[in-house]
Design an enzyme around this catalytic site. Sequence first.
Site, PDB file in Angstrom:
ATOM      1  N   ASN A   9       0.870  -1.185   0.000  1.00 31.45           N
ATOM      2  CA  ASN A   9       0.000   0.000   0.000  1.00 31.45           C
ATOM      3  C   ASN A   9       0.904   1.230   0.000  1.00 31.45           C
ATOM      4  OD1 ASN A   9      -1.807   2.045   0.480  1.00 31.45           O
ATOM      5  ND2 ASN A   9      -2.389   1.372   2.536  1.00 31.45           N
ATOM      6  N   HIS A  94      -9.498   1.054   5.265  1.00 27.94           N
ATOM      7  CA  HIS A  94      -8.199   1.250   5.914  1.00 27.94           C
ATOM      8  C   HIS A  94      -8.387   2.174   7.116  1.00 27.94           C
ATOM      9  CE1 HIS A  94      -4.069   2.461   6.630  1.00 27.94           C
ATOM     10  NE2 HIS A  94      -3.712   1.382   5.961  1.00 27.94           N
ATOM     11  N   GLU A 164      -4.956  -4.740  10.835  1.00 18.30           N
ATOM     12  CA  GLU A 164      -3.940  -3.713  11.040  1.00 18.30           C
ATOM     13  C   GLU A 164      -4.245  -2.971  12.335  1.00 18.30           C
ATOM     14  OE1 GLU A 164      -2.017  -2.495   6.993  1.00 18.30           O
ATOM     15  OE2 GLU A 164      -3.733  -1.221   7.381  1.00 18.30           O
ATOM     16  N   SER A 210       3.791  -1.952  10.410  1.00 14.43           N
ATOM     17  CA  SER A 210       5.246  -2.011  10.600  1.00 14.43           C
ATOM     18  C   SER A 210       5.860  -3.350  10.173  1.00 14.43           C
ATOM     19  CB  SER A 210       5.614  -1.659  12.046  1.00 14.43           C
ATOM     20  OG  SER A 210       5.208  -0.340  12.355  1.00 14.43           O
TER      21      SER A 210
HETATM   22  P1  13P Z   1       3.270   0.498   7.699  1.00 13.44           P
HETATM   23  O1  13P Z   1       3.750  -0.791   7.101  1.00 13.44           O
HETATM   24  O2  13P Z   1       4.009   1.699   7.177  1.00 13.44           O
HETATM   25  O3  13P Z   1       3.174   0.446   9.189  1.00 13.44           O
HETATM   26  O4  13P Z   1       1.753   0.706   7.172  1.00 13.44           O
HETATM   27  C1  13P Z   1       0.857  -0.321   7.330  1.00 13.44           C
HETATM   28  C2  13P Z   1      -0.364   0.003   6.554  1.00 13.44           C
HETATM   29  O5  13P Z   1      -1.144   0.861   6.947  1.00 13.44           O
HETATM   30  C3  13P Z   1      -0.587  -0.709   5.298  1.00 13.44           C
HETATM   31  O6  13P Z   1      -1.885  -0.519   4.827  1.00 13.44           O
END
Ligand code: 13P
Length: 256
Positions: A9, A94, A164, A210
């Site tokens: 993403n 999201h 997430e 992350s």
């Molecule tokens: P990061 O991998 O930068 O933490 O972002 C995760 C994310 O929101 C992917 O949709």
Amino acid sequence: MPETVVVGNWKMNTNLGQALELAAGIGNQLKNMTGVQVVLCPPFPFLSSVGGALRGSAVRLGAQNMHWEDSGAFTGEVAAQMLQGLCEYVILGHSERRQLFGETDELINRKIRAALSHGLRPILCVGETLDERESGKAKTVVAEQVRRGLADIVDITSLAVAYEPVWAIGSGLAATPEIAAEVMSEGILEVLRELYADAGSEVPLLYGGSVNPSNIGEFAAQTSIHGALVGGASLQVSQFVQIVNLALAAKSPPAS
Ligand code: 13P
């Protein structure tokens, strides 16, 4: 066993030149990839060009959002029918959309229905905030987001769900694989099974927050985690390619 899926993403990052370079780099290195669906989600204006750069590669294309209506007076919005034929996947719900743009489970549900009716594969994102985690509500919050997001949806064969945790996104502070696996099996998989019986077990469940080359192996080693939704690390060819390869290796260890 659901398929392994790794999604990049890009969020609101890259210019056209960078997007093309990134897509060409990833597309070339993963050109003949099998055993894992790799999906790149660039910003809307670059979808078509990135799709061109990925031609001939096994890497797929996805959008980061869309509107639920087919057309109309919705200035600035993009409809499912506009994405149809351009990309295969669409990220919906999201946490940045929920938190910064006020998206509710009900809106997300409408978007999922619109995506499915246009043959797009929705990636439904769910996850609890730090407050919710600290008050012991992580699993119930996530389960409720899944239930409401999928209300009245019968066919989930093309769905993926990404867990997430909001506190793990862009923070460098990933959940532990055990914490993620627990929420994913008890908060997501159990609900999917309850609602869809065996079909619920076939939905790929992705961890996001992350993710990097050092931690993907441990996440992907969990039975209830079938891939990853990657933000920051998907903006670097070598990091993202490593994540894909390590996820695949963890999901299909060589026969001994
Ligand atoms: P990061 O991998 O930068 O933490 O972002 C995760 C994310 O929101 C992917 O949709």
